[in-house]
Design an enzyme around this catalytic site. Structure first.
Site, mmCIF file in Angstrom:
data_model
loop_
_atom_site.group_PDB
_atom_site.id
_atom_site.type_symbol
_atom_site.label_atom_id
_atom_site.label_comp_id
_atom_site.label_asym_id
_atom_site.label_seq_id
_atom_site.Cartn_x
_atom_site.Cartn_y
_atom_site.Cartn_z
ATOM 1 N N LYS A 168 0.833 -1.209 0.000
ATOM 2 C CA LYS A 168 0.000 0.000 0.000
ATOM 3 C C LYS A 168 0.863 1.253 0.000
ATOM 4 C CE LYS A 168 -1.834 1.769 3.981
ATOM 5 N NZ LYS A 168 -1.615 3.207 4.133
ATOM 6 N N CYS A 183 -5.289 8.318 9.598
ATOM 7 C CA CYS A 183 -5.357 7.639 10.896
ATOM 8 C C CYS A 183 -5.185 8.647 12.018
ATOM 9 C CB CYS A 183 -4.235 6.610 11.008
ATOM 10 S SG CYS A 183 -4.547 5.093 10.118
ATOM 11 N N PRO A 237 2.017 16.437 11.505
ATOM 12 C CA PRO A 237 2.105 17.700 10.785
ATOM 13 C C PRO A 237 2.683 17.540 9.376
ATOM 14 C CG PRO A 237 3.852 17.555 12.418
ATOM 15 C CD PRO A 237 3.033 16.323 12.561
ATOM 16 N N LEU A 262 7.415 19.710 7.476
ATOM 17 C CA LEU A 262 8.661 19.326 6.787
ATOM 18 C C LEU A 262 8.423 19.141 5.281
ATOM 19 C CD1 LEU A 262 10.105 16.873 9.477
ATOM 20 C CD2 LEU A 262 10.681 19.296 9.092
ATOM 21 N N ASP A 286 4.725 0.638 11.994
ATOM 22 C CA ASP A 286 3.499 0.021 11.465
ATOM 23 C C ASP A 286 3.343 -1.437 11.881
ATOM 24 O OD1 ASP A 286 2.759 2.367 10.296
ATOM 25 O OD2 ASP A 286 3.259 1.791 8.243
ATOM 26 N N ILE A 344 8.275 6.883 16.849
ATOM 27 C CA ILE A 344 7.931 7.625 15.630
ATOM 28 C C ILE A 344 6.693 8.508 15.839
ATOM 29 C CG2 ILE A 344 7.448 7.474 13.145
ATOM 30 C CD1 ILE A 344 10.129 6.215 13.758
HETATM 31 C C1 UD1 Z 1 4.463 6.941 6.367
HETATM 32 C C2 UD1 Z 1 3.616 5.705 6.170
HETATM 33 C C3 UD1 Z 1 3.085 5.226 7.510
HETATM 34 C C4 UD1 Z 1 4.235 5.012 8.497
HETATM 35 C C5 UD1 Z 1 5.136 6.239 8.570
HETATM 36 C C6 UD1 Z 1 6.385 6.008 9.390
HETATM 37 C C7 UD1 Z 1 2.672 5.888 3.949
HETATM 38 C C8 UD1 Z 1 1.472 6.087 3.112
HETATM 39 N N1 UD1 Z 1 2.513 6.021 5.286
HETATM 40 O O1 UD1 Z 1 3.636 7.945 6.922
HETATM 41 O O2 UD1 Z 1 2.373 4.000 7.297
HETATM 42 O O3 UD1 Z 1 3.715 4.748 9.773
HETATM 43 O O4 UD1 Z 1 5.554 6.635 7.247
HETATM 44 O O5 UD1 Z 1 7.102 4.942 8.904
HETATM 45 O O6 UD1 Z 1 3.750 5.614 3.463
HETATM 46 N N2 UD1 Z 1 6.636 14.641 10.781
HETATM 47 C C9 UD1 Z 1 6.768 15.969 11.122
HETATM 48 N N3 UD1 Z 1 6.567 16.912 10.146
HETATM 49 C C10 UD1 Z 1 6.247 16.579 8.869
HETATM 50 C C11 UD1 Z 1 6.130 15.217 8.532
HETATM 51 C C12 UD1 Z 1 6.339 14.266 9.519
HETATM 52 O O7 UD1 Z 1 7.047 16.313 12.266
HETATM 53 O O8 UD1 Z 1 6.079 17.472 8.044
HETATM 54 C C13 UD1 Z 1 6.857 13.622 11.819
HETATM 55 C C14 UD1 Z 1 5.631 12.771 12.091
HETATM 56 O O9 UD1 Z 1 4.740 13.385 12.974
HETATM 57 C C15 UD1 Z 1 6.251 11.529 12.661
HETATM 58 C C16 UD1 Z 1 7.555 11.398 11.865
HETATM 59 O O10 UD1 Z 1 7.812 12.697 11.353
HETATM 60 O O11 UD1 Z 1 6.557 11.711 14.006
HETATM 61 C C17 UD1 Z 1 7.538 10.415 10.757
HETATM 62 O O12 UD1 Z 1 6.417 10.641 9.919
HETATM 63 P P1 UD1 Z 1 6.448 10.308 8.364
HETATM 64 O O13 UD1 Z 1 7.594 9.403 8.095
HETATM 65 O O14 UD1 Z 1 6.358 11.567 7.594
HETATM 66 O O15 UD1 Z 1 5.090 9.479 8.189
HETATM 67 P P2 UD1 Z 1 4.126 9.464 6.928
HETATM 68 O O16 UD1 Z 1 4.896 9.739 5.690
HETATM 69 O O17 UD1 Z 1 2.923 10.264 7.214
#
Ligand code: UD1
Length: 429
Positions: free
Chosen positions: A22, A126, A132, A135, A316, A338
């Site tokens: 997915k 979810c 946020p 980034l 996950d 995470i």
């Molecule tokens: C993706 C996955 C999700 C998985 C996650 C971590 C998909 C569709 N989803 O989610 O299943 O659980 O990676 O492996 O691929 N963060 C910030 N600012 C931002 C972006 C992220 O602070 O702009 C933080 C998040 O809150 C979190 C961490 O960075 O604490 C990692 O998040 P991220 O890797 O971005 O998760 P997703 O890409 O949303």
């Protein structure tokens, strides 16, 4: 709303085909926005999130064609879909469409890269803590996009196109890395992405973008370098197997005992999780066809695990591991690094008799001799499936409510488990 009914206590034996991932399918579909040509994706899983993304892309003008089912087709083989973004008719992704799935926010990168503008609603998805997009926005700004936030929408503009730049993520982010990559491939000049996510799904998307004519080196490492190109062409790409689905079924077998071949699974995509499963007492055997998991007789051993970005233990699979550890002979500790708050499954597992204490980001799990079936529900995809794992080993009947969370990320879950001897059925309505 559909429910799933499980009567626990059966061992799992047989073969479970692993679907396409997915978390690779979604960004690959989004990458279709980068080209006027046709992108053909094979091994696409049948999931609610894929259908929702088809709607979102359709709203931008992408034609999505799905090869019809032919007589004799194996239901286990993923679908082939063709995406054609010849004419982008709308660069806005509205709230009603984006709010249900966080990854749909990622359309912002290809839209601004190709069209010079994008207006995308802040995401939903979810409910696992604050997630946020600061980034992702930072990455677009580094490539020259002007960003405005207005009425719950992020508006990105780059009238004269994006230009290469240096992006250094202070924290590893999968979505941030996808965004940076999809923006950089069409930017003028060189982009360097430091502290990039190394998840296999990033590498899969980079492979597909390379087939489309992008110039990318270093995908799969924490430093990715992209030379922007003027345009991209179409391509054909097969989605890699889902490592989270693989790890989930591996833990289900470790939980119930039995012997199952996880067909098409690739061990290198989840080595950290397989190591933990082996430590817990299951036998993990890579084969030419996939990964065999078996456990017979002996009890489960407790483990101490912290989630981490790839190649660490994936967040996950945290809920599923916790379900497994509820039956271990001893005390386990699981730390979530995470996502804050990704512990909604704790309360629900307790309804089945699990003994779990939460202290900040660490859960302490005292293994119990038996779990007992109960009605449960969860508000997050991976948490829901952890309840299925626990229910498979619980005495009596469990009903898992709000099955739509499972349908977002697990293809034909009840059929796959039932084929291996689980007593599991879907109750419609
Ligand atoms: C993706 C996955 C999700 C998985 C996650 C971590 C998909 C569709 N989803 O989610 O299943 O659980 O990676 O492996 O691929 N963060 C910030 N600012 C931002 C972006 C992220 O602070 O702009 C933080 C998040 O809150 C979190 C961490 O960075 O604490 C990692 O998040 P991220 O890797 O971005 O998760 P997703 O890409 O949303």
């Amino acid at each position: 709303m559909d429910r799933i009914r499980i009567v626990g206590g059966q061992k799992l034996n047989g073969t479970i085909p692993i679907s396409g991932a997915k978390n690779a399918t979604l960004p690959l579909m989004i990458a279709s926005l980068l080209t006027e040509d046709r992108l053909v994706l094979e091994n696409v899983p049948r999931l609610a999130d894929v259908i929702q993304l088809q709607r979102i892309l359709g709203n931008h003008g992408v034609d999505v064609m799905i090869a019809g089912k032919r007589a004799g087709d194996e239901p286990n083989i993923g679908r082939t879909i063709e995406l054609s973004a010849k004419h982008i008719v709308d660069t806005t992704a509205p709230y009603e469409l984006v709010s249900t799935m966080r990854a749909s926010f990622w359309v912002i990168a290809p839209l601004v890269a190709r069209m010079g503008e994008a207006k995308v609603s802040m995401p939903g998805g979810c409910t696992i803590g604050t997630r946020p997009v600061d980034l992702l926005i930072m990455a677009l700004e580094k490539l020259g996009a002007q960003i405005e936030i207005e009425g719950g929408y992020v508006i990105a503009r780059a009238k004269n196109g994006l230009r290469g730049g240096d992006i250094n993520f202070p924290k590893v982010t999968v979505g941030g890395t996808h965004t940076a990559l999809m923006a950089a491939v069409l930017a003028k000049g060189t982009t360097v992405i430091e502290n990039a996510a190394r998840e296999p799904e990033i590498t899969d998307v980079a492979d597909c973008l390379t087939k489309m004519g992008a110039k990318i080196t270093g995908a799969g490492t924490s430093r990715i370098v992209v030379e922007g190109v003027a345009g991209l062409n179409g391509a054909r790409h097969s989605v890699l197997p889902d490592r989270i689905e693989t790890g989930t079924y591996a833990m289900a077998v470790a939980m119930t005992g039995g012997d199952v071949l996880l067909q098409h699974a690739r061990p290198e995509l989840l080595q950290a999780a397989l190591d933990v499963i082996a430590q817990a007492g299951a036998t993990v055997t890579p084969t030419n066809e996939g990964i065999r998991i078996s456990r017979n007789g002996s009890g489960l051993k407790p483990v101490d695990v912290a989630t981490a970005p790839f190649p660490g233990f994936p967040t996950d699979l945290q809920a599923q591991l916790m379900a497994l550890m509820t039956r271990a002979e001893g005390t386990s500790h699981i730390t979530e690094t995470i996502f804050e708050n990704r512990f909604m499954h704790v309360q629900e597992l307790a309804r089945l008799g699990a003994q779990i204490q939460l202290n900040g980001d660490t859960a302490t799990i005292e293994g119990v001799k038996r779990l007992k079936g109960a009605p449960v529900m969860a508000t997050d995809l991976r948490a829901s499936v952890s309840l299925v794992i626990a229910a498979l080993a619980a005495e009596g009947e469990t009903t898992v409510n709000r099955v739509y969370h499972l349908d977002r990320g697990f293809e034909r879950l009840e059929q796959k488990l039932a084929a291996c001897g689980a007593m599991i059925e879907r109750i419609s309505g």
